[in-house]
Design a protein around this motif. Structure first.
Motif, PDB file in Angstrom:
ATOM      1  N   ILE A   1      44.671  31.388  39.256  1.00  0.00           N
ATOM      2  CA  ILE A   1      45.311  31.917  37.917  1.00  0.00           C
ATOM      3  C   ILE A   1      45.193  30.683  36.964  1.00  0.00           C
ATOM      4  O   ILE A   1      45.514  29.812  37.147  1.00  0.00           O
ATOM      5  CB  ILE A   1      46.686  32.499  38.227  1.00  0.00           C
ATOM      6  CG1 ILE A   1      46.760  33.343  39.312  1.00  0.00           C
ATOM      7  CG2 ILE A   1      47.064  33.085  36.963  1.00  0.00           C
ATOM      8  CD1 ILE A   1      45.678  34.543  39.383  1.00  0.00           C
ATOM      9  N   THR A   2      44.622  31.207  35.562  1.00  0.00           N
ATOM     10  CA  THR A   2      44.695  30.391  34.487  1.00  0.00           C
ATOM     11  C   THR A   2      45.587  31.217  33.522  1.00  0.00           C
ATOM     12  O   THR A   2      45.619  32.467  33.414  1.00  0.00           O
ATOM     13  CB  THR A   2      43.526  29.833  34.078  1.00  0.00           C
ATOM     14  OG1 THR A   2      42.943  30.871  33.298  1.00  0.00           O
ATOM     15  CG2 THR A   2      42.528  29.230  35.250  1.00  0.00           C
TER      16      THR A   2
ATOM     17  N   SER B   1      42.558  35.589  35.873  1.00  0.00           N
ATOM     18  CA  SER B   1      42.253  35.236  37.389  1.00  0.00           C
ATOM     19  C   SER B   1      40.825  35.162  37.709  1.00  0.00           C
ATOM     20  O   SER B   1      39.807  35.880  37.173  1.00  0.00           O
ATOM     21  CB  SER B   1      43.095  36.472  38.228  1.00  0.00           C
ATOM     22  OG  SER B   1      42.703  36.460  39.414  1.00  0.00           O
ATOM     23  N   ILE B   2      40.703  34.096  38.674  1.00  0.00           N
ATOM     24  CA  ILE B   2      39.312  33.801  39.110  1.00  0.00           C
ATOM     25  C   ILE B   2      39.116  34.392  40.673  1.00  0.00           C
ATOM     26  O   ILE B   2      40.302  33.477  41.418  1.00  0.00           O
ATOM     27  CB  ILE B   2      38.765  32.573  38.719  1.00  0.00           C
ATOM     28  CG1 ILE B   2      38.820  32.250  37.306  1.00  0.00           C
ATOM     29  CG2 ILE B   2      37.486  32.243  39.299  1.00  0.00           C
ATOM     30  CD1 ILE B   2      38.679  30.780  36.938  1.00  0.00           C
TER      31      ILE B   2
ATOM     32  N   HIS C   1      38.967  22.704  34.841  1.00  0.00           N
ATOM     33  CA  HIS C   1      37.866  23.113  34.666  1.00  0.00           C
ATOM     34  C   HIS C   1      37.577  24.666  34.557  1.00  0.00           C
ATOM     35  O   HIS C   1      36.708  25.312  33.914  1.00  0.00           O
ATOM     36  CB  HIS C   1      36.495  22.689  35.929  1.00  0.00           C
ATOM     37  CG  HIS C   1      36.295  21.322  36.045  1.00  0.00           C
ATOM     38  ND1 HIS C   1      35.600  20.513  34.928  1.00  0.00           N
ATOM     39  CD2 HIS C   1      36.764  20.332  36.556  1.00  0.00           C
ATOM     40  CE1 HIS C   1      35.407  19.348  35.237  1.00  0.00           C
ATOM     41  NE2 HIS C   1      36.483  19.196  36.333  1.00  0.00           N
ATOM     42  N   LEU C   2      38.644  25.197  34.900  1.00  0.00           N
ATOM     43  CA  LEU C   2      38.596  26.862  35.098  1.00  0.00           C
ATOM     44  C   LEU C   2      38.262  27.628  33.672  1.00  0.00           C
ATOM     45  O   LEU C   2      37.706  28.457  33.591  1.00  0.00           O
ATOM     46  CB  LEU C   2      39.636  27.121  35.931  1.00  0.00           C
ATOM     47  CG  LEU C   2      39.713  26.792  37.178  1.00  0.00           C
ATOM     48  CD1 LEU C   2      40.924  27.161  38.119  1.00  0.00           C
ATOM     49  CD2 LEU C   2      38.425  27.192  38.466  1.00  0.00           C
ATOM     50  N   PRO C   3      39.427  26.934  32.861  1.00  0.00           N
ATOM     51  CA  PRO C   3      39.386  27.833  31.507  1.00  0.00           C
ATOM     52  C   PRO C   3      37.916  27.685  30.857  1.00  0.00           C
ATOM     53  O   PRO C   3      37.220  28.478  30.202  1.00  0.00           O
ATOM     54  CB  PRO C   3      40.327  27.213  30.658  1.00  0.00           C
ATOM     55  CG  PRO C   3      41.346  26.680  31.848  1.00  0.00           C
ATOM     56  CD  PRO C   3      40.507  26.200  32.853  1.00  0.00           C
ATOM     57  N   PHE C   4      37.272  26.408  30.870  1.00  0.00           N
ATOM     58  CA  PHE C   4      36.138  26.078  30.382  1.00  0.00           C
ATOM     59  C   PHE C   4      34.943  27.136  31.110  1.00  0.00           C
ATOM     60  O   PHE C   4      34.085  27.768  30.222  1.00  0.00           O
ATOM     61  CB  PHE C   4      35.332  24.709  30.615  1.00  0.00           C
ATOM     62  CG  PHE C   4      35.730  23.890  29.760  1.00  0.00           C
ATOM     63  CD1 PHE C   4      35.165  23.822  28.446  1.00  0.00           C
ATOM     64  CD2 PHE C   4      36.915  22.807  29.893  1.00  0.00           C
ATOM     65  CE1 PHE C   4      35.634  22.936  27.484  1.00  0.00           C
ATOM     66  CE2 PHE C   4      37.177  21.968  28.930  1.00  0.00           C
ATOM     67  CZ  PHE C   4      36.620  21.742  27.593  1.00  0.00           C
ATOM     68  N   LEU C   5      35.051  27.457  32.331  1.00  0.00           N
ATOM     69  CA  LEU C   5      34.313  28.281  33.001  1.00  0.00           C
ATOM     70  C   LEU C   5      34.341  29.884  32.585  1.00  0.00           C
ATOM     71  O   LEU C   5      33.489  30.467  32.476  1.00  0.00           O
ATOM     72  CB  LEU C   5      34.466  28.327  34.633  1.00  0.00           C
ATOM     73  CG  LEU C   5      33.972  26.986  35.294  1.00  0.00           C
ATOM     74  CD1 LEU C   5      34.389  26.733  36.492  1.00  0.00           C
ATOM     75  CD2 LEU C   5      32.369  26.871  35.101  1.00  0.00           C
ATOM     76  N   GLN C   6      35.665  29.949  32.539  1.00  0.00           N
ATOM     77  CA  GLN C   6      36.205  31.384  32.130  1.00  0.00           C
ATOM     78  C   GLN C   6      35.344  31.433  30.498  1.00  0.00           C
ATOM     79  O   GLN C   6      35.253  32.829  30.348  1.00  0.00           O
ATOM     80  CB  GLN C   6      37.417  31.608  31.866  1.00  0.00           C
ATOM     81  CG  GLN C   6      38.202  31.579  33.413  1.00  0.00           C
ATOM     82  CD  GLN C   6      39.823  31.649  33.318  1.00  0.00           C
ATOM     83  OE1 GLN C   6      40.213  30.747  33.176  1.00  0.00           O
ATOM     84  NE2 GLN C   6      40.207  32.761  34.062  1.00  0.00           N
ATOM     85  N   GLU C   7      35.328  30.589  29.583  1.00  0.00           N
ATOM     86  CA  GLU C   7      35.133  30.691  28.216  1.00  0.00           C
ATOM     87  C   GLU C   7      33.483  30.858  28.183  1.00  0.00           C
ATOM     88  O   GLU C   7      32.962  31.393  27.334  1.00  0.00           O
ATOM     89  CB  GLU C   7      35.378  29.704  27.529  1.00  0.00           C
ATOM     90  CG  GLU C   7      37.021  29.738  26.912  1.00  0.00           C
ATOM     91  CD  GLU C   7      37.113  30.799  26.216  1.00  0.00           C
ATOM     92  OE1 GLU C   7      36.454  31.440  25.603  1.00  0.00           O
ATOM     93  OE2 GLU C   7      38.557  31.184  26.204  1.00  0.00           O
TER      94      GLU C   7
ATOM     95  N   PRO D   1      36.637  26.682  45.962  1.00  0.00           N
ATOM     96  CA  PRO D   1      37.049  25.495  45.364  1.00  0.00           C
ATOM     97  C   PRO D   1      37.205  24.258  46.611  1.00  0.00           C
ATOM     98  O   PRO D   1      37.819  24.825  47.426  1.00  0.00           O
ATOM     99  CB  PRO D   1      38.591  26.044  44.700  1.00  0.00           C
ATOM    100  CG  PRO D   1      38.730  27.359  45.653  1.00  0.00           C
ATOM    101  CD  PRO D   1      37.165  27.867  46.118  1.00  0.00           C
ATOM    102  N   ILE D   2      36.846  23.291  46.463  1.00  0.00           N
ATOM    103  CA  ILE D   2      37.255  22.117  47.385  1.00  0.00           C
ATOM    104  C   ILE D   2      37.674  20.851  46.936  1.00  0.00           C
ATOM    105  O   ILE D   2      37.079  20.349  45.946  1.00  0.00           O
ATOM    106  CB  ILE D   2      35.560  21.885  47.900  1.00  0.00           C
ATOM    107  CG1 ILE D   2      34.889  23.096  48.470  1.00  0.00           C
ATOM    108  CG2 ILE D   2      35.575  20.995  49.083  1.00  0.00           C
ATOM    109  CD1 ILE D   2      33.434  23.076  48.764  1.00  0.00           C
TER     110      ILE D   2
END
Length: 260
Positions: free
Chosen positions: A94-95, A99-100, A132-138, A147-148
């Protein structure tokens, strides 16, 4: 089970509209390029420090917004010490932007490897993936993540996992790493220039413990790139003294891409 944000409000804005506008500004300031990268090495500090550098890489994904449906995200553990690589049983990350979904099938596949374990503690508070997640969502439309988090692990383990998850044009590899830490500006520039030269020449053997905090993931990517005869290109190299900090004690940030 969902993995909740740990650094929203500290590393990046917790308010969705503010976060959206900030990333949008970083991306619009970055130049795009005709080719979409297969893999990227991107920094993971607070956005005011490393956001502009990260955006140089992420802007290149925009034209593949509907092509990339899976992102393999590898970053170092900052809070929990362990050997090998850590996955999570979380179904979503979650961000503030939403949700991803986690690619459970891919996680289960690599969890069969003897050096990959489910370690919820390694993921719970770790910022190296989260930022990095918000950048990917945008930049992407509909995608899942693998995720590792890396602990103390030999390069062969990281490269083996990357090879298993390499996929086709639907899969993007994101390696999360900053460069040198807490030197003066001139020393940082010198050290990071040498690290960039090692990265571009795929000489992961020349990356020392202090070269890059995400050295395990970076080395794994370089080893695989060497085996696949692929090139790594530096697209940005700056430090916190260039972005938002003073020049007495800085952290280095680089953005690198692998194209096919």
């Amino acid at each position: 089970m969902n993995r909740q944000p740990a650094v929203a409000g500290t590393f990046y804005p917790a308010e969705p509209q503010q976060l959206h506008l900030l990333i949008d500004q970083y991306l619009s300031d970055a130049e795009t390029a005709p080719k979409v990268p297969k893999a990227m090495i991107v920094p993971h500090a607070g956005y005011i420090y490393s956001g502009p550098v990260a955006a140089i890489a992420y802007a290149r994904l925009i034209k593949a917004h509907d092509q990339i449906t899976r992102v393999v995200l590898i970053g170092p553990s900052h809070r929990v010490g362990f050997y090998g690589l850590a996955v999570t049983s979380a179904q979503n990350f979650i961000t503030p932007l939403g949700s991803i979904e986690v690619d459970q099938q891919a996680v289960r596949m690599i969890a069969k490897l003897p050096f990959v374990d489910y370690r919820e503690q390694a993921h719970a508070l770790e910022h190296s993936l989260e930022v990095h997640l918000p950048f990917l969502q945008e930049t992407l439309d509909d995608f899942k993540i693998v995720p590792i988090v890396t602990g103390d692990a030999p390069v062969e383990q990281a490269s083996q996992v990357l090879e298993l998850l390499w996929g086709g044009e639907e899969t993007l590899i994101v390696i999360s790493s900053d460069l040198s830490h807490y030197h003066d500006y001139a020393t940082c520039q010198k050290l990071d220039k040498a690290t960039s030269a090692a990265i571009e020449s795929l000489q992961y053997e020349n990356l020392g413990f202090d070269s890059a905090c995400g050295r395990v993931g970076v080395s794994g990517l370089l080893k695989l790139a060497r085996e696949k005869s692929l090139a790594v290109k530096t697209i940005d190299l700056r430090n916190s003294g260039d972005t938002a900090g003073d020049k007495k004690r800085v952290v280095g940030y680089g953005a690198y891409i692998v194209e096919i």
